[in-house]
Structure formats: C-alpha cells, structure tokens
Scaffold this motif. Sequence first.
Motif, PDB file in Angstrom:
ATOM      1  N   THR A 150      -4.963 -21.041  -3.905  1.00 59.60           N
ATOM      2  CA  THR A 150      -3.652 -21.446  -3.382  1.00 59.60           C
ATOM      3  C   THR A 150      -2.708 -21.757  -4.540  1.00 59.60           C
ATOM      4  N   LYS A 151      -3.203 -22.460  -5.552  1.00 60.77           N
ATOM      5  CA  LYS A 151      -2.387 -22.777  -6.722  1.00 60.77           C
ATOM      6  C   LYS A 151      -1.958 -21.498  -7.436  1.00 60.77           C
ATOM      7  N   LYS A 152      -2.888 -20.560  -7.625  1.00 56.97           N
ATOM      8  CA  LYS A 152      -2.554 -19.311  -8.306  1.00 56.97           C
ATOM      9  C   LYS A 152      -1.455 -18.550  -7.572  1.00 56.97           C
ATOM     10  N   TYR A 153      -1.595 -18.408  -6.268  1.00 61.98           N
ATOM     11  CA  TYR A 153      -0.623 -17.624  -5.502  1.00 61.98           C
ATOM     12  C   TYR A 153       0.691 -18.372  -5.279  1.00 61.98           C
ATOM     13  N   ASP A 154       0.609 -19.638  -4.918  1.00 62.75           N
ATOM     14  CA  ASP A 154       1.821 -20.381  -4.570  1.00 62.75           C
ATOM     15  C   ASP A 154       2.588 -20.901  -5.781  1.00 62.75           C
ATOM     16  N   ASP A 155       1.881 -21.348  -6.801  1.00 61.31           N
ATOM     17  CA  ASP A 155       2.544 -21.984  -7.939  1.00 61.31           C
ATOM     18  C   ASP A 155       2.707 -21.064  -9.151  1.00 61.31           C
ATOM     19  N   LEU A 156       1.788 -20.128  -9.335  1.00 55.68           N
ATOM     20  CA  LEU A 156       1.789 -19.305 -10.541  1.00 55.68           C
ATOM     21  C   LEU A 156       2.200 -17.859 -10.286  1.00 55.68           C
ATOM     22  N   ASN A 157       2.610 -17.556  -9.058  1.00 58.89           N
ATOM     23  CA  ASN A 157       3.066 -16.208  -8.692  1.00 58.89           C
ATOM     24  C   ASN A 157       2.005 -15.142  -8.972  1.00 58.89           C
ATOM     25  N   TYR A 158       0.767 -15.472  -8.686  1.00 64.39           N
ATOM     26  CA  TYR A 158      -0.371 -14.585  -8.887  1.00 64.39           C
ATOM     27  C   TYR A 158      -0.329 -13.456  -7.855  1.00 64.39           C
ATOM     28  N   GLY A 159      -0.754 -12.306  -8.216  1.00 68.39           N
ATOM     29  CA  GLY A 159      -0.843 -11.196  -7.271  1.00 68.39           C
ATOM     30  C   GLY A 159      -0.442  -9.884  -7.909  1.00 68.39           C
ATOM     31  N   LEU A 160      -0.898  -8.815  -7.294  1.00 69.31           N
ATOM     32  CA  LEU A 160      -0.620  -7.477  -7.800  1.00 69.31           C
ATOM     33  C   LEU A 160       0.737  -6.983  -7.345  1.00 69.31           C
ATOM     34  N   SER A 161       1.326  -6.115  -8.128  1.00 72.12           N
ATOM     35  CA  SER A 161       2.572  -5.464  -7.743  1.00 72.12           C
ATOM     36  C   SER A 161       2.336  -4.026  -7.318  1.00 72.12           C
ATOM     37  N   PHE A 162       1.260  -3.414  -7.824  1.00 72.76           N
ATOM     38  CA  PHE A 162       0.915  -2.026  -7.523  1.00 72.76           C
ATOM     39  C   PHE A 162      -0.575  -1.936  -7.256  1.00 72.76           C
ATOM     40  N   ALA A 163      -0.964  -0.922  -6.505  1.00 69.91           N
ATOM     41  CA  ALA A 163      -2.394  -0.709  -6.222  1.00 69.91           C
ATOM     42  C   ALA A 163      -3.146  -0.420  -7.514  1.00 69.91           C
ATOM     43  N   ASP A 164      -4.326  -1.033  -7.663  1.00 70.37           N
ATOM     44  CA  ASP A 164      -5.178  -0.784  -8.830  1.00 70.37           C
ATOM     45  C   ASP A 164      -5.577   0.686  -8.888  1.00 70.37           C
ATOM     46  N   GLY A 165      -5.750   1.184 -10.112  1.00 71.39           N
ATOM     47  CA  GLY A 165      -6.153   2.582 -10.302  1.00 71.39           C
ATOM     48  C   GLY A 165      -7.456   2.926  -9.624  1.00 71.39           C
ATOM     49  N   HIS A 166      -8.429   1.998  -9.634  1.00 72.00           N
ATOM     50  CA  HIS A 166      -9.719   2.309  -9.005  1.00 72.00           C
ATOM     51  C   HIS A 166      -9.588   2.440  -7.488  1.00 72.00           C
ATOM     52  N   ILE A 167      -8.622   1.767  -6.879  1.00 74.29           N
ATOM     53  CA  ILE A 167      -8.383   1.907  -5.439  1.00 74.29           C
ATOM     54  C   ILE A 167      -7.777   3.273  -5.145  1.00 74.29           C
ATOM     55  N   VAL A 168      -6.836   3.686  -5.959  1.00 77.69           N
ATOM     56  CA  VAL A 168      -6.208   4.999  -5.792  1.00 77.69           C
ATOM     57  C   VAL A 168      -7.242   6.108  -5.978  1.00 77.69           C
ATOM     58  N   ARG A 169      -8.079   5.995  -7.015  1.00 77.98           N
ATOM     59  CA  ARG A 169      -9.126   7.001  -7.244  1.00 77.98           C
ATOM     60  C   ARG A 169     -10.134   7.016  -6.110  1.00 77.98           C
ATOM     61  N   PHE A 170     -10.512   5.849  -5.573  1.00 74.96           N
ATOM     62  CA  PHE A 170     -11.437   5.783  -4.437  1.00 74.96           C
ATOM     63  C   PHE A 170     -10.868   6.556  -3.251  1.00 74.96           C
ATOM     64  N   TYR A 171      -9.583   6.352  -2.985  1.00 76.36           N
ATOM     65  CA  TYR A 171      -8.943   7.073  -1.885  1.00 76.36           C
ATOM     66  C   TYR A 171      -8.957   8.574  -2.152  1.00 76.36           C
ATOM     67  N   GLU A 172      -8.477   8.975  -3.327  1.00 79.13           N
ATOM     68  CA  GLU A 172      -8.351  10.401  -3.640  1.00 79.13           C
ATOM     69  C   GLU A 172      -9.707  11.111  -3.700  1.00 79.13           C
ATOM     70  N   ARG A 173     -10.657  10.546  -4.414  1.00 75.73           N
ATOM     71  CA  ARG A 173     -11.930  11.237  -4.656  1.00 75.73           C
ATOM     72  C   ARG A 173     -12.939  11.091  -3.529  1.00 75.73           C
ATOM     73  N   ILE A 174     -13.007   9.915  -2.922  1.00 76.90           N
ATOM     74  CA  ILE A 174     -14.051   9.666  -1.924  1.00 76.90           C
ATOM     75  C   ILE A 174     -13.536   9.857  -0.504  1.00 76.90           C
ATOM     76  N   LEU A 175     -12.577   9.052  -0.107  1.00 79.76           N
ATOM     77  CA  LEU A 175     -12.122   9.101   1.285  1.00 79.76           C
ATOM     78  C   LEU A 175     -11.463  10.426   1.650  1.00 79.76           C
ATOM     79  N   LYS A 176     -10.535  10.856   0.838  1.00 83.99           N
ATOM     80  CA  LYS A 176      -9.746  12.043   1.178  1.00 83.99           C
ATOM     81  C   LYS A 176     -10.527  13.346   0.997  1.00 83.99           C
ATOM     82  N   TYR A 177     -11.162  13.522  -0.149  1.00 85.13           N
ATOM     83  CA  TYR A 177     -11.780  14.820  -0.446  1.00 85.13           C
ATOM     84  C   TYR A 177     -13.253  14.910  -0.091  1.00 85.13           C
TER      85      TYR A 177
END
Length: 88
Positions: free
Chosen positions: A9-36
């Motif tokens: 809660t402190k990280k997200y609420d006070d320190l603005n923690y969080g991703l702005s873009f999807a991680d590369g490994h998530i994109v590769r998982f989608y492209e290589r495993i789920l899609k193809y």
Amino acid sequence: MQNSLSAYTKKYDDLNYGLSFADGHIVRFYERILKYKLDFKAGNMLDFGCGNGVHSAFFKSKGYQCFGVDIVPSLKQAYEKLVGGGGV
C-alpha cells in the motif's frame, strides 16, 4: 499478511509504484506461446497481483476479457480506470 499489505500500500499510494508499460516477458509470452503455439487469441484472463492493470490492459488490447486481483485496495480504482472494469 498485514506487513505485506502495508508495504505494498505504501509503495503504490505514497511512492507511485507501478508499471507504465507491459513487461517484455509478458509480451513475448503472448506472442510466442498464446498466439502462435496455442492459437489462443481471445478468452478470459486472470491477472493475479494485477497492480495498476498494465498487463491486463495489454491483454485486453489483444482481445481478452481481463479480471484483476490485488492485495492493495486502492488499486481497484486505478485498474478499472486503465482497463475499463474488472478489478477486485
């Protein structure tokens, strides 16, 4: 559990923690495993530990119906704003 909740809660609420873009490994998982390899191009997706919903937003853009779950209560609003609903 309370220590983890307080820390995240402190990280997200006070320190603005969080991703702005999807991680590369998530994109590769989608492209290589789920899609193809599995030919999954749509369906339901559970994003466990969803944070602000960046990965769910990525999968939603690919045709998936996403549902996010996270320990930090304040993230529900951020998730729903980014993904358009489905945050718990």
